[in-house]
Scaffold this motif. Structure first.
Motif, mmCIF file in Angstrom:
data_model
loop_
_atom_site.group_PDB
_atom_site.id
_atom_site.type_symbol
_atom_site.label_atom_id
_atom_site.label_comp_id
_atom_site.label_asym_id
_atom_site.label_seq_id
_atom_site.Cartn_x
_atom_site.Cartn_y
_atom_site.Cartn_z
ATOM 1 N N UNK A 39 1.367 4.786 9.801
ATOM 2 C CA UNK A 39 0.416 4.354 9.278
ATOM 3 C C UNK A 39 0.407 2.813 8.762
ATOM 4 N N UNK A 40 1.620 2.414 8.732
ATOM 5 C CA UNK A 40 1.931 1.062 8.182
ATOM 6 C C UNK A 40 1.879 1.014 6.655
ATOM 7 N N UNK A 41 2.076 2.053 5.997
ATOM 8 C CA UNK A 41 2.390 2.269 4.487
ATOM 9 C C UNK A 41 3.581 1.710 4.025
ATOM 10 N N UNK A 42 3.768 1.104 2.885
ATOM 11 C CA UNK A 42 4.907 0.835 2.268
ATOM 12 C C UNK A 42 5.755 2.039 1.933
ATOM 13 N N UNK A 43 5.151 3.068 1.376
ATOM 14 C CA UNK A 43 5.603 4.367 0.977
ATOM 15 C C UNK A 43 4.757 5.312 1.370
ATOM 16 N N UNK A 44 5.073 6.624 1.491
ATOM 17 C CA UNK A 44 4.206 7.816 1.587
ATOM 18 C C UNK A 44 4.846 8.871 1.209
ATOM 19 N N UNK A 45 4.021 9.596 0.452
ATOM 20 C CA UNK A 45 4.543 11.108 -0.259
ATOM 21 C C UNK A 45 3.291 12.049 -0.169
ATOM 22 N N UNK A 46 3.494 13.551 0.365
ATOM 23 C CA UNK A 46 2.763 14.383 0.522
ATOM 24 C C UNK A 46 3.052 15.160 -0.818
ATOM 25 N N UNK A 65 0.851 -1.104 -0.223
ATOM 26 C CA UNK A 65 -0.055 -0.070 -0.020
ATOM 27 C C UNK A 65 0.824 1.229 -0.093
ATOM 28 N N UNK A 66 1.001 1.974 -1.174
ATOM 29 C CA UNK A 66 1.388 3.143 -1.184
ATOM 30 C C UNK A 66 0.678 4.337 -0.965
ATOM 31 N N UNK A 67 0.823 5.384 -0.091
ATOM 32 C CA UNK A 67 -0.010 6.355 0.243
ATOM 33 C C UNK A 67 0.482 7.698 -0.364
ATOM 34 N N UNK A 68 -0.303 8.277 -0.978
ATOM 35 C CA UNK A 68 0.032 9.362 -1.703
ATOM 36 C C UNK A 68 -1.208 10.395 -1.469
ATOM 37 N N UNK A 69 -0.700 11.585 -0.863
ATOM 38 C CA UNK A 69 -1.738 12.681 -0.291
ATOM 39 C C UNK A 69 -1.732 13.913 -1.087
#
Length: 461
Positions: free
Chosen positions: A419-426, A380-384
């Motif tokens: 948040x247990x994400x594999x990657x995160x980018x704002x 799960x790659x979170x993008x904000x």
């Protein structure tokens, strides 16, 4: 409300209708219905019939507050309406709007979207002079100032009032035979003008004009006063230089996607923010999903730019309203499932890009990521589609104290782990500026701390 605290909240929405003849109460109601997303705590309508103002307001959604017979009893050709979201401790019927004030020169009804930063100081001055307040809202401060300055000319009294106001406000006012709209000198809060066959409309968003059947004319300029009566429209521009600082969160989250505010379409700006995210933070994945509803346009933009297919991964329960029973502590831990559920068939065994509009506290993001992984998502790659929210707002948005803003206290990598994400980018501030139109002026203080005016400093903020 338990999960809603992980999103920023708008204070309210306003609408005003002037018709040369006929009853406008149902048109105002339809406008409120279109603006319901801006506030679900209370709703109210006030109408004027030859200077006699009648009103009705109550707690809850517009359809809960108004029945046909109630609307029929509100007779008049000028009307204003208000839907409200309150901060905790202020969800009271006394604070519902519009506010109707009777004073020496007559009656006025007033509805306000925004928040004043000098409200407490103004209230204290008036209380020292013997003024008694019935509510805790700064709308009553504005109404009392208008009454205080009103000699014979309501417009002069409004001009004198806004000279001493500091903060964000879009106002709709009914006075005798006039509908009046006012936007603060920075244009922090939106207000637009529309026209229908027999009159005019003022509203927080253009989507309300569509619902009423009015044609969009233009946005009210920062610092402008619009006066509508039997002679048509008169406008008074501010004689001061107005540096436009529209709240950028209108485009990120607050406004309906079918609205256009200050010349920028909300849906297109969110889609463009998603495209910018894909350029800033590409990743190998099998599907792009959005967190409904405001994260969906950005997810579609991310998918279009990246070439990764867009899919529906989360289903939203649209029938959770104000009256939803607060769960027990045990249920609260998994409360997000009551509002969102995973469409397992679209995420199982896949690398998922999850696009959301913002992360405030981080609790909801973690629960959604955990739900996706439990449903079988490989990654799960979170993008904000907004920058990290690091600073509180003082202009009519219910923001947690800074100590509760996750981005104010942790790095992006730390939030990713939380948040247990594999990657995160704002999305970067530069990327947001490009998505919303770099030539426009915006308030981005919740991201960078650069407030457009001096603000009070509260302990914890």
């Amino acid at each position: 409300m338990f999960e809603e605290m992980d999103k920023l909240k708008e204070e309210c929405g306003v609408v005003g209708v002037y018709a040369n003849k006929g009853n406008v109460s149902k048109m105002v109601y339809y406008g409120l219905y279109a603006l319901q997303h801006r506030g679900q705590e209370s709703a109210g309508i006030a109408v004027s019939d030859q200077g006699k103002i009648s009103h009705h307001k109550g707690m809850g959604l517009a359809p809960e507050v108004f029945e046909d017979k109630t609307l029929d009893s509100l007779s008049g050709n000028i009307g204003i309406g208000h839907v409200r979201y309150s901060t905790f401790g202020e969800s009271l019927i006394e604070n519902a709007q519009p506010l109707v004030v009777r004073y020496k020169r007559g009656n006025i009804a007033l509805a306000h979207n925004g928040s004043l930063v000098n409200s407490e100081a103004l209230r204290e001055i008036m209380e020292d002079d013997g003024v008694v307040f019935q509510t805790t809202i700064d709308t009553e401060v504005i109404a009392n100032l208008i009454a205080r300055y009103h000699n014979k000319d309501i417009i002069k009294s409004i001009k004198n009032t806004i000279e001493v106001l500091k903060g964000a406000y879009s106002l709709v006012i009914v006075s005798e035979d006039k509908l009046i709209g006012v936007r603060d000198s920075l244009g922090l809060r939106p207000l637009c003008l529309g026209k229908f066959e027999d009159g005019y409309v003022l509203a927080s968003e253009s989507c309300a004009l569509d619902t009423i059947g009015a044609e969009f004319v233009r946005d009210v300029d920062p610092g402008e006063i619009v006066i509508i009566d039997e002679n048509g429209i008169e406008t008074i521009k501010s004689d001061k230089w107005c540096n436009r600082k529209m709240c950028v969160f209108e485009y990120i989250y607050f406004a309906r996607p079918d609205s256009t505010i200050d010349g920028i379409n909300v849906y297109l700006s969110r889609s463009e923010a998603g495209k910018m995210l894909a350029r800033e933070a590409p990743v190998e994945a099998d599907v792009v999903i959005g967190v409904p509803d405001s994260g969906t346009p950005a997810a579609i933009g991310y998918a279009e730019e990246s070439g990764i297919p867009f899919g529906i991964g989360l289903i939203k329960n649209k029938y959770i309203g104000r009256t939803f029973i607060q769960p027990t502590q045990a249920l609260r831990e998994q409360g997000v499932k009551i509002k969102l559920n995973v469409l397992k068939e679209n995420v199982e065994g896949k690398r998922v890009v999850m696009v959301d509009d913002s992360i405030v506290r981080g609790t909801t993001s973690k629960r959604i990521v955990d739900m996706l992984k439990k449903a079988g998502a490989k990654e799960v790659h979170v993008r904000v589609s907004s920058p990290p929210v690091k600073y509180p707002c003082y202009f009519g948005i219910d923001t947690p104290y800074r100590e509760n803003l996750v981005a104010a206290n942790y790095t992006t990598d730390e939030i990713r782990d939380m948040i247990n994400a594999d990657t995160l980018h704002f999305l970067t501030i530069k990327g947001l500026s490009e998505a919303t139109g770099e030539k426009k002026g915006y308030c981005k203080a919740c991201f960078d701390g650069n407030y457009p005016m001096e603000v009070p400093r509260v302990e914890g903020n």
